[in-house]
Each structure stands twice: as C-alpha cells, then as structure tokens.
Design a protein around this motif. Structure first.
Motif, mmCIF file in Angstrom:
data_model
loop_
_atom_site.group_PDB
_atom_site.id
_atom_site.type_symbol
_atom_site.label_atom_id
_atom_site.label_comp_id
_atom_site.label_asym_id
_atom_site.label_seq_id
_atom_site.Cartn_x
_atom_site.Cartn_y
_atom_site.Cartn_z
ATOM 1 N N CYS A 239 0.854 -1.195 0.000
ATOM 2 C CA CYS A 239 0.000 0.000 0.000
ATOM 3 C C CYS A 239 0.887 1.240 0.000
ATOM 4 O O CYS A 239 1.836 1.338 0.788
ATOM 5 N N TRP A 240 0.558 2.185 -0.873
ATOM 6 C CA TRP A 240 1.347 3.408 -1.009
ATOM 7 C C TRP A 240 0.439 4.637 -0.999
ATOM 8 O O TRP A 240 -0.604 4.654 -1.661
ATOM 9 N N ALA A 241 0.869 5.649 -0.260
ATOM 10 C CA ALA A 241 0.237 6.967 -0.302
ATOM 11 C C ALA A 241 1.058 7.824 -1.252
ATOM 12 O O ALA A 241 2.290 7.900 -1.119
ATOM 13 N N LEU A 242 0.397 8.460 -2.218
ATOM 14 C CA LEU A 242 1.096 9.224 -3.249
ATOM 15 C C LEU A 242 0.744 10.701 -3.185
ATOM 16 O O LEU A 242 -0.403 11.064 -2.944
ATOM 17 N N LEU A 243 1.756 11.540 -3.427
ATOM 18 C CA LEU A 243 1.546 12.973 -3.597
ATOM 19 C C LEU A 243 1.830 13.316 -5.051
ATOM 20 O O LEU A 243 2.946 13.086 -5.529
ATOM 21 N N PRO A 244 0.852 13.852 -5.782
ATOM 22 C CA PRO A 244 1.128 14.246 -7.167
ATOM 23 C C PRO A 244 2.113 15.409 -7.205
ATOM 24 O O PRO A 244 2.288 16.127 -6.213
ATOM 25 N N ASP A 245 2.749 15.598 -8.346
ATOM 26 C CA ASP A 245 3.762 16.647 -8.478
ATOM 27 C C ASP A 245 3.184 18.027 -8.205
ATOM 28 O O ASP A 245 3.863 18.907 -7.690
ATOM 29 N N ASP A 246 1.919 18.218 -8.541
ATOM 30 C CA ASP A 246 1.260 19.505 -8.280
ATOM 31 C C ASP A 246 0.418 19.424 -7.007
ATOM 32 O O ASP A 246 -0.705 19.907 -6.945
ATOM 33 N N TYR A 247 1.003 18.816 -5.970
ATOM 34 C CA TYR A 247 0.274 18.555 -4.728
ATOM 35 C C TYR A 247 -0.241 19.812 -4.046
ATOM 36 O O TYR A 247 -1.118 19.740 -3.181
ATOM 37 N N GLU A 248 0.289 20.969 -4.400
ATOM 38 C CA GLU A 248 -0.176 22.216 -3.769
ATOM 39 C C GLU A 248 -1.689 22.345 -3.895
ATOM 40 O O GLU A 248 -2.350 22.913 -3.030
ATOM 41 N N ARG A 249 -2.254 21.802 -4.970
ATOM 42 C CA ARG A 249 -3.700 21.909 -5.189
ATOM 43 C C ARG A 249 -4.491 21.009 -4.246
ATOM 44 O O ARG A 249 -5.691 21.184 -4.087
ATOM 45 N N LEU A 250 -3.809 20.029 -3.630
ATOM 46 C CA LEU A 250 -4.518 19.025 -2.829
ATOM 47 C C LEU A 250 -4.021 18.931 -1.399
ATOM 48 O O LEU A 250 -4.364 18.000 -0.685
ATOM 49 N N LYS A 251 -3.209 19.887 -0.951
ATOM 50 C CA LYS A 251 -2.551 19.723 0.338
ATOM 51 C C LYS A 251 -3.367 20.217 1.520
ATOM 52 O O LYS A 251 -2.936 20.062 2.661
ATOM 53 N N GLY A 252 -4.552 20.785 1.274
ATOM 54 C CA GLY A 252 -5.357 21.333 2.358
ATOM 55 C C GLY A 252 -5.580 20.383 3.523
ATOM 56 O O GLY A 252 -5.220 20.686 4.666
ATOM 57 N N PRO A 253 -6.153 19.187 3.276
ATOM 58 C CA PRO A 253 -6.374 18.237 4.380
ATOM 59 C C PRO A 253 -5.079 17.805 5.061
ATOM 60 O O PRO A 253 -5.050 17.577 6.269
ATOM 61 N N LEU A 254 -3.999 17.693 4.291
ATOM 62 C CA LEU A 254 -2.711 17.310 4.872
ATOM 63 C C LEU A 254 -2.208 18.381 5.830
ATOM 64 O O LEU A 254 -1.785 18.086 6.955
ATOM 65 N N GLN A 255 -2.246 19.625 5.399
ATOM 66 C CA GLN A 255 -1.813 20.729 6.256
ATOM 67 C C GLN A 255 -2.666 20.813 7.514
ATOM 68 O O GLN A 255 -2.151 20.995 8.618
ATOM 69 N N ALA A 256 -3.957 20.664 7.349
ATOM 70 C CA ALA A 256 -4.880 20.804 8.475
ATOM 71 C C ALA A 256 -4.723 19.694 9.503
ATOM 72 O O ALA A 256 -5.145 19.849 10.650
ATOM 73 N N ASN A 257 -4.091 18.580 9.110
ATOM 74 C CA ASN A 257 -3.974 17.438 10.015
ATOM 75 C C ASN A 257 -2.531 17.099 10.370
ATOM 76 O O ASN A 257 -2.216 15.953 10.704
ATOM 77 N N GLY A 258 -1.648 18.092 10.292
ATOM 78 C CA GLY A 258 -0.305 17.953 10.842
ATOM 79 C C GLY A 258 0.699 17.195 10.014
ATOM 80 O O GLY A 258 1.718 16.730 10.536
ATOM 81 N N PHE A 259 0.466 17.058 8.700
ATOM 82 C CA PHE A 259 1.449 16.388 7.848
ATOM 83 C C PHE A 259 2.747 17.192 7.834
ATOM 84 O O PHE A 259 2.738 18.412 7.706
ATOM 85 N N ASP A 260 3.873 16.500 7.939
ATOM 86 C CA ASP A 260 5.169 17.166 8.072
ATOM 87 C C ASP A 260 5.818 17.366 6.701
ATOM 88 O O ASP A 260 6.626 16.560 6.243
ATOM 89 N N PHE A 261 5.470 18.479 6.061
ATOM 90 C CA PHE A 261 6.040 18.769 4.742
ATOM 91 C C PHE A 261 7.539 19.027 4.825
ATOM 92 O O PHE A 261 8.289 18.669 3.910
ATOM 93 N N ALA A 262 8.007 19.626 5.905
ATOM 94 C CA ALA A 262 9.441 19.908 6.062
ATOM 95 C C ALA A 262 10.237 18.605 6.109
ATOM 96 O O ALA A 262 11.302 18.485 5.495
ATOM 97 N N GLN A 263 9.723 17.634 6.847
ATOM 98 C CA GLN A 263 10.398 16.332 6.927
ATOM 99 C C GLN A 263 10.417 15.643 5.573
ATOM 100 O O GLN A 263 11.413 15.020 5.178
ATOM 101 N N LEU A 264 9.326 15.742 4.839
ATOM 102 C CA LEU A 264 9.267 15.148 3.509
ATOM 103 C C LEU A 264 10.308 15.787 2.594
ATOM 104 O O LEU A 264 11.046 15.087 1.880
ATOM 105 N N GLN A 265 10.384 17.108 2.608
ATOM 106 C CA GLN A 265 11.336 17.800 1.741
ATOM 107 C C GLN A 265 12.773 17.458 2.103
ATOM 108 O O GLN A 265 13.636 17.324 1.228
ATOM 109 N N GLN A 266 13.051 17.258 3.399
ATOM 110 C CA GLN A 266 14.396 16.875 3.813
ATOM 111 C C GLN A 266 14.722 15.471 3.313
ATOM 112 O O GLN A 266 15.838 15.208 2.853
#
Length: 261
Positions: free
Chosen positions: A218-245
C-alpha cells in the motif's frame, strides 16, 4: 504475475519488493495520528473508469495510476481528466521495456517520480503504508485522496467480481493468496464494512477480511502539483518539512539511482 490468465480481467503486478530506504507514512504524521472519518467516498464527480487496456494487457500497475489522476483532477478542478489507453500503455512500456510481462509497483512509482511520468503528470513523493493497520490505511486514503495497493489475488475472486458482488475470503485452494496472481488497484472509498477499488473499468467492493488476507502492499502518493490538494494534509499535521528533507537527501530527481530489477 498471473498463474491463471483470463482475457477481460488481466492482472500484471509482479511480487512486492521491499526497499529499506522507502519512506514510511508514519514518519510524516503527527505523534497523535488524526482520526479519519468513519466513511470516505472519492468517486463523486467521476463518471467513468476506463479499462486502460487491462482487459488484454497486464498493465494494472499503470491503469491504477490513470484512475488516481482522474480523482486528483476531479478533487482539485471538479473535472476528472480521462486519459487514453495509449497514454497508460506508454507508461507501462517504459517500465517493462516494451514487453507485456507485468510490472513492479516500486518500478512504476520510480518512473512516476524520476522519469517521464504518465501523460505529463508525475508523482512528487510516495510513502509506504502498513497494510496491517486499518486505521492508518483509512488515514492515508482520506488525506491522500486514495491509496495505491497491491493484492495477491485468489482464484476465488474471479467469481466475486462484478456489480453487486464483493471480494471476500473464500475457503479451500481457490482462496489461497496469489493463486490467481498479482494485481494492483487504487482505493477510492472505505467504510466499516470494507473498501471500494477501481479495476477493469468499474468499481469493485472488498471486505476488510479480504484486505487482511490478500493485500500486501500500500502506497500513499503525492502528485507533483500537490499544492492543489494539500489542504487536508496541512490541516492534520502532515510534516512537509520532513518530507522535503527526505527528498533532499535522495539528491536531485535526475540523479536518483534506478531501482534494482
């Protein structure tokens, strides 16, 4: 890939390959994982689910991504983008070197991130989800607008496929995991009774018991243009900084080593 080949319902996923360096979804979620909704349905607004040639080619690993693109675009633009069979087949041929011999899900994901992608669309990142944690699976499906899964299909599922029929665990040799072969699909809904996936041009229900018995990837995927879909992720504490690192540590996309064959 396919122990039993049936035209009209081809499989095509080769056995799961474990990559110790793969990102795990838990590392990007807060310590207290958000509680997912009891039921989620992402099929609203999508009028059709093309076959994408999976009736005669073993391209299920790529067809599933075509269906995920439909949902991502519907969620972002309220308009599902329907790809052509040839666009999906082009991705399949990139991964399998032009041979109809199935494909590995990690190879497809690698191509989606570091290669040409699918009809110009690419994946920014992907993270593995523990199939044994139903709550985490639901969180992933909710936050990432579905998940990309691999199934060790039993022969018994052949007679359980179609409108109003549900994939469930069956006794006897026909119920053995992988007795039919390996399949890849995308989850588009879940509730307390089971999940809904897209396969062979239609929606298909499965029970949670079927999931537990046969789903092993099972895989969770972020599309390349994820900015359009990141609302629920941001609202629920997804760690974008950790992902980018993590992605930074991998190096530039065009320098990421090809996966082992």
């Amino acid at each position: 890939m396919e122990n039993v080949r049936i035209e009209g319902m081809r499989l095509g996923r080769t056995p799961k390959r474990v990559d110790p360096s793969s990102l795990k979804l838990e590392s990007l979620l807060p310590k207290v994982i958000p509680q997912p909704p009891a039921a989620v349905d992402m099929t609203t607004g999508v009028a059709q689910w093309p076959m994408f040639a999976n009736d005669h080619l073993g391209d299920c690993t790529c067809a599933a991504l075509g269906h995920m693109l439909e949902i991502w675009n519907e969620q972002a633009d309220r308009s599902a983008r329907i790809l052509s069979d040839n666009q999906v087949i082009a991705l399949y041929n990139l991964v399998n070197n032009g041979q109809d011999q199935g494909a590995n899900m990690l190879d497809v994901l690698h191509q989606m991130r570091t290669g040409a992608g699918l009809a110009g669309d690419k994946v920014y990142a992907y993270a593995s989800v523990d199939t044994g944690q139903a709550n985490l699976v639901q969180v992933a499906a909710w936050l990432f607008t579905g998940v990309y899964i691999g199934i060790q299909m039993p022969v018994s599922a052949q007679k359980q496929t179609g409108p109003g029929i549900v994939w469930d665990v069956a006794p006897g040799p026909d119920g053995k995991a992988g007795s039919w072969g390996g399949h890849a699909v995308n989850v588009v809904a879940y509730d307390s009774n089971g999940l809904t996936v897209v396969t062979w041009g239609a929606l298909q229900r499965m029970t949670w018991a079927f999931w537990n018995a046969y789903v092993d990837e099972c895989w969770a995927l972020l599309p390349d243009d994820y900015e359009r879909l990141k609302g629920p992720l941001q609202a629920n504490g997804f760690d974008f900084a950790q992902l980018q690192q993590y992605l930074l540590n991998l190096g530039p996309v065009n320098q990421v080593a090809a996966p082992p064959q």
